[in-house]
Motif scaffolding. Structure first.
Motif, PDB file in Angstrom:
ATOM      1  N   ALA A 175       5.095 -16.015  43.648  1.00  0.00           N
ATOM      2  CA  ALA A 175       4.327 -17.747  42.495  1.00  0.00           C
ATOM      3  C   ALA A 175       4.822 -18.515  43.436  1.00  0.00           C
ATOM      4  CB  ALA A 175       4.424 -17.367  41.112  1.00  0.00           C
ATOM      5  N   SER A 176       6.566 -18.219  43.666  1.00  0.00           N
ATOM      6  CA  SER A 176       7.167 -19.400  44.812  1.00  0.00           C
ATOM      7  C   SER A 176       6.144 -19.184  45.896  1.00  0.00           C
ATOM      8  CB  SER A 176       8.380 -18.776  44.704  1.00  0.00           C
ATOM      9  OG  SER A 176       8.979 -18.389  43.612  1.00  0.00           O
ATOM     10  N   VAL A 226       0.410 -22.933  49.477  1.00  0.00           N
ATOM     11  CA  VAL A 226      -0.074 -24.179  49.124  1.00  0.00           C
ATOM     12  C   VAL A 226      -0.162 -25.781  49.578  1.00  0.00           C
ATOM     13  CG1 VAL A 226      -1.451 -25.767  46.646  1.00  0.00           C
ATOM     14  CG2 VAL A 226      -1.466 -23.255  46.398  1.00  0.00           C
ATOM     15  N   VAL A 227       1.403 -25.675  49.788  1.00  0.00           N
ATOM     16  CA  VAL A 227       1.735 -27.189  49.540  1.00  0.00           C
ATOM     17  C   VAL A 227       1.936 -27.776  51.332  1.00  0.00           C
ATOM     18  CG1 VAL A 227       2.635 -28.062  47.461  1.00  0.00           C
ATOM     19  CG2 VAL A 227       3.856 -27.054  49.560  1.00  0.00           C
ATOM     20  N   ALA A 228       1.289 -26.167  51.676  1.00  0.00           N
ATOM     21  CA  ALA A 228       1.389 -26.498  53.846  1.00  0.00           C
ATOM     22  C   ALA A 228       0.732 -27.521  54.257  1.00  0.00           C
ATOM     23  CB  ALA A 228       1.360 -25.438  54.325  1.00  0.00           C
ATOM     24  N   LEU A 283       9.336 -24.916  41.876  1.00  0.00           N
ATOM     25  CA  LEU A 283      10.200 -24.201  43.510  1.00  0.00           C
ATOM     26  C   LEU A 283      10.165 -24.089  44.850  1.00  0.00           C
ATOM     27  CD1 LEU A 283      13.431 -23.338  44.509  1.00  0.00           C
ATOM     28  CD2 LEU A 283      12.723 -21.149  44.123  1.00  0.00           C
ATOM     29  N   GLY A 284       8.814 -23.213  44.832  1.00  0.00           N
ATOM     30  CA  GLY A 284       7.590 -23.089  45.711  1.00  0.00           C
ATOM     31  C   GLY A 284       7.812 -24.471  46.504  1.00  0.00           C
ATOM     32  N   ILE A 285       6.557 -25.066  45.465  1.00  0.00           N
ATOM     33  CA  ILE A 285       6.586 -25.888  45.768  1.00  0.00           C
ATOM     34  C   ILE A 285       7.182 -27.475  46.827  1.00  0.00           C
ATOM     35  CG2 ILE A 285       4.734 -28.288  44.949  1.00  0.00           C
ATOM     36  CD1 ILE A 285       3.412 -26.670  42.369  1.00  0.00           C
ATOM     37  N   VAL A 286       8.306 -27.433  45.785  1.00  0.00           N
ATOM     38  CA  VAL A 286       9.178 -28.622  46.206  1.00  0.00           C
ATOM     39  C   VAL A 286       9.723 -28.389  47.799  1.00  0.00           C
ATOM     40  CG1 VAL A 286      11.663 -29.581  45.932  1.00  0.00           C
ATOM     41  CG2 VAL A 286       9.586 -29.674  43.978  1.00  0.00           C
ATOM     42  N   LEU A 287      10.493 -27.009  47.768  1.00  0.00           N
ATOM     43  CA  LEU A 287      10.624 -26.155  48.693  1.00  0.00           C
ATOM     44  C   LEU A 287       9.353 -26.256  50.462  1.00  0.00           C
ATOM     45  CD1 LEU A 287      12.950 -23.425  47.797  1.00  0.00           C
ATOM     46  CD2 LEU A 287      13.913 -25.609  48.484  1.00  0.00           C
ATOM     47  N   GLY A 288       8.017 -26.655  50.170  1.00  0.00           N
ATOM     48  CA  GLY A 288       7.543 -25.784  50.362  1.00  0.00           C
ATOM     49  C   GLY A 288       7.237 -27.011  51.533  1.00  0.00           C
TER      50      GLY A 288
END
Length: 141
Positions: A37-38, A44-46, A7-12
């Motif tokens: 974790a989110s 991480v993907v910023a 979720l965090g990666i995709v939304l990021g």
């Protein structure tokens, strides 16, 4: 954990600016996912967020057949003299990019969660093996 990271990666990498953290907090809370974790996934993907912003906008322009974003000084100055048109155009580019990103997210997030889960399971197995070997060394010495 895997879904939280996914979720965090995709939304990021979504093509909006300034609301990613708030959206991740809200969605992680709604789905009962791990907040930390989110947030790690988002941060991480910023760099990818910055790199993919323009491609999402460009793909939206191409697929929705809207006019291009003004990139030269004269075009930007002309648009800045028409504030309502500028807001309308920016919102049009933005929501088209968000539609493209949403389709991407629907496809990528489950796949990403699956592979992250596999990686986490492998790490946990390796970690337990390391703990067992360390404890056997301690007890023999």
């Amino acid at each position: 954990m895997a879904w939280s990271l996914a979720l965090g990666i995709v939304l990021g990498i979504n093509p909006s600016v300034g609301v990613t953290t708030l959206i991740v907090v809200l969605l992680a809370w709604m789905f009962g996912l791990n907040q930390l974790a989110s947030q790690i996934g988002v941060h991480v993907v910023a760099p990818l967020h910055v790199l993919l912003f323009i491609p999402f906008i460009d793909l939206g322009i191409h697929l929705f057949h809207t006019r291009n974003i003004p990139l030269n000084r004269r075009q930007i100055e002309h648009l800045s003299h028409h504030p309502w048109r500028m807001v309308r155009d920016i919102w049009q580019w933005e929501w088209h990019a968000l539609v493209i990103w949403a389709v991407f997210a629907i496809v990528v997030m489950p796949l990403l969660a699956r592979y992250i889960r596999r990686a986490l399971v492998l790490l946990m197995r390796r970690h337990t093996t390391l703990l067992r070997s360390h404890s056997s060394l301690s007890s023999s010495g």
